[in-house]
Design a protein around this motif. Structure first.
Motif, PDB file in Angstrom:
ATOM      1  N   SER A  25       4.753   7.359  -1.300  1.00 28.01           N
ATOM      2  CA  SER A  25       5.672   6.629  -0.415  1.00 28.01           C
ATOM      3  C   SER A  25       5.055   5.303   0.006  1.00 28.01           C
ATOM      4  N   VAL A  26       5.934   4.270   0.216  1.00 23.74           N
ATOM      5  CA  VAL A  26       5.467   2.947   0.608  1.00 23.74           C
ATOM      6  C   VAL A  26       4.959   2.980   2.035  1.00 23.74           C
TER       7      VAL A  26
ATOM      8  N   ASN B  49      11.758  -2.776   3.134  1.00 20.25           N
ATOM      9  CA  ASN B  49      10.315  -2.544   3.116  1.00 20.25           C
ATOM     10  C   ASN B  49       9.927  -1.166   2.588  1.00 20.25           C
ATOM     11  N   ASN B  50      10.875  -0.240   2.509  1.00 19.33           N
ATOM     12  CA  ASN B  50      10.561   1.112   2.061  1.00 19.33           C
ATOM     13  C   ASN B  50      10.985   1.371   0.607  1.00 19.33           C
ATOM     14  N   ALA B  51      11.583   0.365  -0.031  1.00 25.16           N
ATOM     15  CA  ALA B  51      12.078   0.546  -1.407  1.00 25.16           C
ATOM     16  C   ALA B  51      11.203  -0.247  -2.371  1.00 25.16           C
ATOM     17  N   PHE B  52      11.122   0.284  -3.600  1.00 26.90           N
ATOM     18  CA  PHE B  52      10.397  -0.427  -4.655  1.00 26.90           C
ATOM     19  C   PHE B  52      11.339  -1.393  -5.381  1.00 26.90           C
TER      20      PHE B  52
ATOM     21  N   THR C  50       0.866  -1.182   0.000  1.00 27.51           N
ATOM     22  CA  THR C  50       0.000   0.000   0.000  1.00 27.51           C
ATOM     23  C   THR C  50       0.894   1.220   0.000  1.00 27.51           C
ATOM     24  N   ALA C  51       0.413   2.291  -0.609  1.00 25.54           N
ATOM     25  CA  ALA C  51       1.198   3.526  -0.688  1.00 25.54           C
ATOM     26  C   ALA C  51       0.308   4.700  -0.326  1.00 25.54           C
TER      27      ALA C  51
END
Length: 529
Positions: A174-175, A189-192, A168-169
């Motif tokens: 942002s993630v 967990n914060n990177a695509f 979800t963003a």
């Protein structure tokens, strides 16, 4: 499995043997009705369908099959030994056929076609199944995402329960939350996930969806962390709304790498098949050219011995058989046969030369017809024929070939006249806008329609296609002389000129031959007059 439909047992046996030798599972049907019953019960990868059958013919069977949802996409190859005219071939394709093969056929070529269509059918079926699975999966994701709007509190458990990568963003891109599969493709967990060099990033796709404020899908390749391999995924990004306002976005990655590879393989296969067909066409053109050259040389070489046969036969008859009536009679038969053979050779030579590319030029058909009538003056006078000719517009054509056409049709009108009835021939012309025998006249039309009518013996219109076939005759040579090539030459000439020829007739009332020609040959090379 391949279904063969033919009303002749010998044809079924030969085709079945050919395919079974090459490891195909084969089923057969003796009629169109039996074939339709089998199609309802079984699934076939290919249908080989005879055109001429009692009851339902091949075209009717093909049209019926195209109405069955289960068999609509099954390839059909038509086989025909009689219906080889272009209009029947066209009808075959319009009835749902993938190919139209005329008998006698080359078993190797037929086998190649069967293998190709069989393979394409199997690949298409597998692709359709995979696409159906994918569509169902996407639909499932959409439904899950719609439910998320009402169950935001359950979002975490849903994300962790699905097999795809999911996240979800927030509305700024942002993630927010990721599921357990995320780290297979992302560093944290914060990177695509990383996309291929030069391709739009996952963040870029997300920002595109945010700017459009609607559901967004895209195919992209992302890198697997453990293997470093880039695998194709379907990215689906869906907005989550509350009181008609977007509060967050939910994204999923569905692995479609296998389907993508199959699609690329099919595209390569189609490209390779296209190149093979192009090469085959080139070889066929070369073969046709060689055959034309051989026919021309053979016809010219046969002329000389025929001339000697005729000259020496005349000499023998006049010098040695003057008082031997029976011997002279037999020699007359030899000379008559050699004369017919010379006419046949000349007609064959004319027929083969029509295939040779010629340059088009503006032609005054009025002058062409006037020259022909001059040549036929003795016959016209003998039969006291009445000929009426309207003015014919100028057309772009090959002058010598146009002479062949009108020479044959006018000669036939004189030859097939009724006894004790004065022959009447009327030639009319009009400009029309469509390549249609019944089109309305139009002074600015791009086609010229010419009709040649007579009051001769006529013919039954059920033999219409037969009269334009080489060596086909409706009357014996004892009744009317000729080689049976004249109208075949006329049709071939008109086809080469991008026009068409047809006829209407009633027995003992006369015939009308209708020719439609383009006024200008758009795709042809032309020469000045």
């Amino acid at each position: 499995m391949v279904l063969i439909v033919d009303d002749k047992e010998e044809n079924l046996y030969s085709l079945r043997t050919l395919l079974e030798i090459n490891l195909f599972n084969v089923d057969t049907a003796n009629s169109g009705e039996e074939a339709l019953k089998k199609v309802l019960k079984h699934t076939y990868a290919l249908i080989i369908l005879d055109v001429q059958m009692p009851g339902m013919d091949g075209f009717e069977v093909a049209e019926a099959i195209s109405g069955y949802g289960k068999a609509r996409d099954t390839p059909i190859i038509f086989l025909s030994a009689v219906n080889t005219d272009k209009r029947f071939i066209t009808k075959g394709y319009m009835s749902g056929g993938f190919d139209y093969v005329t008998k006698p056929f080359d078993p190797d070529i037929l086998l190649l076609k069967v293998k190709t269509f069989y393979r394409l059918y199997e690949q298409t079926r597998e692709l359709n199944e995979m696409q159906q699975v994918l569509r169902e999966e996407i639909e499932s994701r959409k439904q899950a995402e719609n439910e998320l709007k009402e169950r935001v509190a359950e979002l975490h458990s849903v994300l962790h329960s699905i097999p795809q990568l999911a996240f979800t963003a927030l509305t700024d891109g942002s993630v927010e939350i990721v599921n357990g599969h995320w780290l297979q493709y992302a560093r944290d967990n914060n990177a695509f996930p990383q996309t291929e060099a030069g391709a739009l990033s996952v963040s870029g796709h997300l920002l595109t969806a945010i700017s459009r404020r609607e559901q967004y899908t895209a195919e992209l390749a992302i890198q697997h962390i453990a293997t470093g391999e880039y695998r194709w995924h379907l990215l689906a990004i869906t907005p989550v709304r509350h009181n008609n306002e977007i509060i967050k976005w939910v994204g999923t990655f569905t692995d479609i790498h296998q389907q993508k590879m199959i699609n690329e393989m099919l595209e390569r296969g189609v490209a390779e098949r296209t190149l093979a067909l192009q090469k085959m066409n080139t070889e066929l053109e070369t073969s046709n050219h060689d055959l034309q050259q051989f026919t021309s040389v053979a016809c010219h070489d046969l002329q000389e011995p025929l001339r000697k046969i005729q000259i020496f036969s005349h000499m023998v008859r006049d010098k040695y058989l003057a008082d031997q009536s029976e011997g002279a009679m037999y020699l007359d038969r030899v000379m008559n046969a050699s004369t017919r053979m010379r006419l046949l050779i000349n007609d064959l030579l004319s027929y083969s030369e029509i295939s040779i590319t010629r340059l088009f030029a503006p032609v005054d058909l009025n002058d062409v017809i006037a020259d022909i009538l001059t040549d036929l003056e003795l016959v016209i006078t003998e039969k006291q024929a009445s000929i009426h000719i309207d003015d014919i517009p100028l057309v772009e054509a090959v002058p010598g070939q146009m002479r062949h056409v009108f020479q044959n049709i006018i000669s036939n009108a004189l030859k097939f006249s009724r006894k004790e009835v004065t022959p009447e021939i009327r030639i009319k012309a009009a400009l029309v806008n469509d390549k249609d025998a019944a089109a309305e006249p139009d002074a600015a039309g791009s086609y010229c329609r010419i009709s040649i009518s007579d009051n001769g013996i006529g013919f039954n219109e059920r033999y219409l296609s037969k009269i334009f076939t080489i060596f086909q005759r409706l009357h014996s040579k004892e009744e009317y002389e000729g080689t049976g090539i004249g109208l075949a030459i006329a049709k071939k000439v008109i086809d080469k000129h991008n026009g068409f020829i047809t006829a209407t007739s009633k027995e003992q009332e006369g015939s009308t031959f209708i020719i439609v020609l383009p006024v200008k040959q758009q795709a042809a090379e032309q020469v000045p007059v």
